[in-house]
Design an enzyme around this catalytic site. Structure first.
Site, PDB file in Angstrom:
ATOM      1  NE  ARG A 266      42.237  26.882 -23.738  1.00  0.00           N
ATOM      2  CZ  ARG A 266      42.231  27.740 -22.732  1.00  0.00           C
ATOM      3  NH1 ARG A 266      41.122  28.427 -22.321  1.00  0.00           N
ATOM      4  NH2 ARG A 266      43.421  28.318 -22.338  1.00  0.00           N
TER       5      ARG A 266
ATOM      6  N   GLY B 191      26.855  30.926  -6.787  1.00  0.00           N
ATOM      7  CA  GLY B 191      28.275  30.680  -7.027  1.00  0.00           C
ATOM      8  C   GLY B 191      28.736  31.288  -5.835  1.00  0.00           C
TER       9      GLY B 191
ATOM     10  CG  HIS C 134      35.459  38.861 -20.248  1.00  0.00           C
ATOM     11  ND1 HIS C 134      36.160  40.012 -19.509  1.00  0.00           N
ATOM     12  CD2 HIS C 134      35.367  37.818 -19.478  1.00  0.00           C
ATOM     13  CE1 HIS C 134      36.325  39.268 -18.574  1.00  0.00           C
ATOM     14  NE2 HIS C 134      35.945  38.498 -18.067  1.00  0.00           N
TER      15      HIS C 134
ATOM     16  CG  ASP D 285      38.088  42.648 -20.009  1.00  0.00           C
ATOM     17  OD1 ASP D 285      39.035  42.128 -19.442  1.00  0.00           O
ATOM     18  OD2 ASP D 285      36.761  42.234 -20.398  1.00  0.00           O
TER      19      ASP D 285
HETATM   20  P1  ADP Z   1      36.255  31.182  -9.300  1.00  0.00           P
HETATM   21  O1  ADP Z   1      37.667  31.373  -8.959  1.00  0.00           O
HETATM   22  O2  ADP Z   1      35.865  31.465 -10.825  1.00  0.00           O
HETATM   23  O3  ADP Z   1      35.157  31.939  -8.373  1.00  0.00           O
HETATM   24  P2  ADP Z   1      35.765  28.829  -7.966  1.00  0.00           P
HETATM   25  O4  ADP Z   1      35.640  27.473  -8.460  1.00  0.00           O
HETATM   26  O5  ADP Z   1      36.288  29.249  -6.704  1.00  0.00           O
HETATM   27  O6  ADP Z   1      36.084  29.666  -9.195  1.00  0.00           O
HETATM   28  O7  ADP Z   1      34.023  29.227  -7.643  1.00  0.00           O
HETATM   29  C1  ADP Z   1      33.045  28.747  -8.313  1.00  0.00           C
HETATM   30  C2  ADP Z   1      31.679  28.696  -7.533  1.00  0.00           C
HETATM   31  O8  ADP Z   1      30.630  27.975  -8.381  1.00  0.00           O
HETATM   32  C3  ADP Z   1      32.158  27.324  -6.608  1.00  0.00           C
HETATM   33  O9  ADP Z   1      31.811  27.824  -5.249  1.00  0.00           O
HETATM   34  C4  ADP Z   1      31.305  25.981  -7.101  1.00  0.00           C
HETATM   35  O10 ADP Z   1      30.726  25.409  -5.871  1.00  0.00           O
HETATM   36  C5  ADP Z   1      29.961  27.024  -7.638  1.00  0.00           C
HETATM   37  N1  ADP Z   1      29.370  26.310  -8.398  1.00  0.00           N
HETATM   38  C6  ADP Z   1      29.543  24.950  -9.380  1.00  0.00           C
HETATM   39  N2  ADP Z   1      28.432  24.554  -9.765  1.00  0.00           N
HETATM   40  C7  ADP Z   1      27.373  25.398  -9.422  1.00  0.00           C
HETATM   41  C8  ADP Z   1      26.178  25.457  -9.710  1.00  0.00           C
HETATM   42  N3  ADP Z   1      25.628  24.380 -10.657  1.00  0.00           N
HETATM   43  N4  ADP Z   1      25.242  26.246  -9.094  1.00  0.00           N
HETATM   44  C9  ADP Z   1      25.965  27.268  -8.238  1.00  0.00           C
HETATM   45  N5  ADP Z   1      27.006  27.200  -8.011  1.00  0.00           N
HETATM   46  C10 ADP Z   1      27.797  26.372  -8.652  1.00  0.00           C
END
Ligand code: ADP
Length: 315
Positions: free
Chosen positions: A89, A10, A179, A152
């Site tokens: 949610r 991510g 959390h 936290d």
């Molecule tokens: P946060 O602010 O919690 O970081 P974001 O939506 O900005 O939330 O970031 C979440 C990231 O997780 C995004 O870049 C998204 O592309 C990524 N993501 C979503 N699904 C998957 C997945 N299956 N595997 C890896 N990354 C993912």
């Protein structure tokens, strides 16, 4: 000096990008794998120009998940989706739960001995989900699965220091439970250095620590939730895990882990980190009446969140 291999899953997200940057600066990291379903080539190219030790490699999309995970010592997971208009949610829960399940199946296959730092919310449920996935495959080691609650603690240290007029780096506030909302239980009777807070200060601090996330969401007016302070906290926690892996003595932080500290199967409390991951889990210590009441409230909500996570995998 030893170097460790760290993956961020991510890595292109709001938390993932600054977290990737902070891990690139960490001298204990020799290899940094950045995985996401979008935008990792850009983030990786950008971060790879930083003149620090870690070698950065990017991985894009499901087909590259296994390469991203192979050989990793620590896997940090901020992956998820933000809540969009019209989404409930429960919709959000199901999507994030599914993402965590898929990623943990990959970990079980490619780096079953890695330490997992789980950030994807709701952490109170996603940690039990990860445990169930690992159990199914037969790779579950409760010592290596940690829900990151460091934000936290970071908030608690900051807000308590502000009230006491101290440097936040000198303040240590244990935060236990979970959390989210009332499951976040700051133990203000155990603040170090020892101090006596008034009942008004305790009410103010408990409320502000429990609702720190909302404070950021409201200030960002629709542009998201905490990302920079979360990345800072996650990097601080990962650094503690790395120092533990290196063999440093006395590395103690709060985390949400499989636990027998209460009757619940998962609970956040202070843990000692070492070569095996969690090497000791500390009991809560003496609680005052205010904290005992908070604990009962926290446990009630936590029990439901844990059950929800377990059912998601077993259903
Ligand atoms: P946060 O602010 O919690 O970081 P974001 O939506 O900005 O939330 O970031 C979440 C990231 O997780 C995004 O870049 C998204 O592309 C990524 N993501 C979503 N699904 C998957 C997945 N299956 N595997 C890896 N990354 C993912």
């Amino acid at each position: 000096s030893p170097g460790f291999k760290v993956a961020v899953l991510g890595a292109a997200g709001g938390i993932g990008q600054p977290l990737a940057m902070l891990m690139k600066i960490n001298p204990l990291v020799s290899v940094l794998h950045l995985y996401d379903v979008v935008n990792t080539p850009g983030v990786t190219a950008d971060i790879s120009h930083m003149d620090t030790n870690a070698v950065v490699r990017g991985f894009l999309g499901q087909q590259q998940l296994e390469d991203a995970l192979t050989g990793m010592d620590i896997v940090i997971i901020p992956a998820g989706v933000p809540r969009k208009p019209g989404m409930t949610r429960d919709d959000l829960f199901n999507i994030n739960a599914g993402i965590v399940k898929t990623l943990c199946e990959g970990i079980a296959k490619c780096c079953p001995k890695a330490i997992v730092n789980l950030i994807s919310n709701p952490v109170n449920s996603t940690v039990p989900i990860a445990a169930e996935v690992f159990k199914k495959v037969g790779t579950y080691d409760p010592k290596r699965l940690l829900g990151v609650t460091m934000l936290d603690v970071v908030r608690a240290n900051t807000f308590v220091a502000e009230v006491l007029g101290l440097d936040p780096r000198e303040v240590d506030v244990p935060v236990v439970g979970g959390h989210a909302g009332v499951t976040i239980l700051p133990l203000l009777s155990q603040v170090k250095p020892s101090c006596s807070l008034t009942p008004t200060e305790i009410d103010y601090l408990t409320d502000r620590i429990q609702n720190g996330g909302t404070e950021v969401v409201e200030a960002k007016t629709g542009a998201g939730s905490a990302t920079l302070s979360m990345a800072y906290a996650a990097a601080k926690f990962a650094d503690a895990c790395l120092r533990g892996l290196r063999g440093d003595a006395g590395v103690i932080e709060c985390a949400y882990v499989a636990s027998t500290v209460t009757e619940l199967p998962f609970f956040a409390s202070k843990v000692r980190l070492g070569r095996a991951g969690i090497e000791e889990i500390y009991s809560l210590g003496p609680l005052n009446e205010y904290e005992r009441a908070g604990l009962e409230k926290a446990k009630k909500e936590l029990a439901g969140s844990i059950q929800k996570g377990v059912s998601f995998v077993r259903k």
